[in-house]
Design an enzyme around this catalytic site. Sequence first.
Site, short mmCIF file in Angstrom:
data_model
loop_
_atom_site.label_atom_id
_atom_site.label_comp_id
_atom_site.label_asym_id
_atom_site.label_seq_id
_atom_site.Cartn_x
_atom_site.Cartn_y
_atom_site.Cartn_z
CG HIS A 174 22.18 -1.71 18.90
ND1 HIS A 174 23.54 -1.50 18.96
CD2 HIS A 174 21.62 -0.82 19.74
CE1 HIS A 174 23.78 -0.51 19.80
NE2 HIS A 174 22.63 -0.09 20.29
NE ARG A 212 27.27 3.10 18.20
CZ ARG A 212 26.03 3.31 17.76
NH1 ARG A 212 25.81 4.17 16.79
NH2 ARG A 212 25.01 2.67 18.28
#
Lengths: 358, 245
Positions: free
Chosen positions: A21, A37
């Site tokens: 990740h 994000r």
Amino acid sequence: GLAIPYWEGVPLKDMEFVQFHPTTLFGTNILMTEGCRGEGGYLTNNQGERFLGNYSDSRKAMEIAPRDIVARNIQREVDEGRGYEKAYVHLELQHLGEKKIMIRLPGIRTLAMDFAGVDPITEPVPVQPGQHYTMGGIDCNKDCETPIEGLYAAGECACVSVHGANRLGGNSLLETIVFGQIAGESAAKFFLGKGAATKSADTQLHESILKRETEKVESIKSSTGKENPFQIKQELQTVMKDKVGIFREEESLQEAVDKIRELKERFQNTSLQYKEGGFNYNLLGYMDIKGSLDVAETIAVGALTRKESRGSHFRMDFSKRDDENWLKHTVATLVKGECKLSYTDVNLELYPPVERKY
Amino acid sequence: MAKDSLKFKIFRFDPKDAQGPRFDTFDVPYTPGLTVLMGLIYIQEFLDGSLAFRSSCRAGVCGSCGMHINGQYRLACETQAKDFLGGKITIRPLSHLPIYRDLVVDMSGFWDKYKTIKPYLIPGETAPEGRERYQTPDERARIDGVIDCILCACCHASCPMTETDEQYLGPAVLTKAARFLLDTRDSGTGERLVISGDEHGVWRCHTVYNCVKVCPKEIDPTGAIAELKKEAIRWKVLGKEKSIS
């Protein structure tokens, strides 16, 4: 979880596909969700620039490009000296404003404050890529059946596969719910059938298995090896992190496989510090490490043998995807204590692979 | 004492042991970012394999590592060791539950209390055809303050009423009852008011506020219990048509 069926001869599929990740907290590697994000967060290097724009594969989607691409590009920035403390980059959320962060991202704000000492409302969060998910797992079909009758696998531990070499965000939760139901239905159907009833009633079978497993545990408890199994665990963690990570290549992968085999040898010479029953975390840890060593071997051997890059598996020495030779599933089986690989065809159905372009 | 190590003074107890309870002290090397949980794991892996404690997520979301640390009930994984550098970290198990071994307590009494409150949605009408039950953002916001409970039992440990009345349901369980009271999709308020209004329910709460002080998720159980008390009175005095549920 993966080791137990593997020890009984069930293959593990596609183990070299490990998802890193892109945004885990520097230090603890606690997950900073992709939602940061998704809500509009930026990733910046030590020059203050949104560096994802400098790479052709993330120029268009920027921070919401696929995970493997973002993870690799963050790692490149750090490796080339444009990170902080040679380890991380910044996740900037300040521009989202206090209100949005408090409503949409309160959980990660608490995590950042508790574990990194920063408040994302006013300061950037230090993030680095971290191991997150295993696309590979117990070989099963779309009804969750494994080669062992009556054994079903669902969720992250299973590999049907539905994610291939790269999992999209949110699909692990989806996978758990969908295949949890499917596995339940498959299992119910089997156990309501005739054959299962006979096996369930076979108390002699149960007793012989219980006896076998009890003897195994007793022999672990009475072992007199000199080494501490947790020392082996630390060395395993180091070799996996350093040599079977985001960027892989032949020589260090070979060193990793050799090291894992050495650790498996040394593990035979370990013993428990605490041998009583009841909440024995020493014993639990021992079993966990034993399994981890075998699972790690399937990952390292799979990565070493697959001489191409595909999804999350990236080889610096074979950086292109090679469908002609490698469009196939890796199947790892335990044969006489060693990891043996074979390959099976990929079920492509509706979507023939095309070039990965963004 | 060296600035880069810490002393962990840990409660040890094995009921099978004639010796009785004692404290063991360990030296743990300090690294930046070390949490109490990381220290405990280091001790268990390298210094004393017999140490027993629960943990899982190490990120403050599973509720397994509730303990009493330097005077406060809290999660070990969220407690930064740097706040105690140069000193000592004293660790005891959660109070008001039987001790299984060392820092592991027998949570079954807590879970039994939890089950009595029916901690699941009791929906009113049958499910709408082909879609979920709708809630407006405002309706959903009613349960914001009570939905985050991770069942760590720190509140139960800190509440003096769970000591004096062993059957008192306690802050977490009653907060769960309030959570369903406030959820517009639920219609089990009547049943839950009977349970939470009985002898070992909301009326045992004396608004001590310890639960509010210790909750790692910043929930206000005292406030939630007050809502249940008010609702119980509404039903009794004004009739259940006046329910806020």
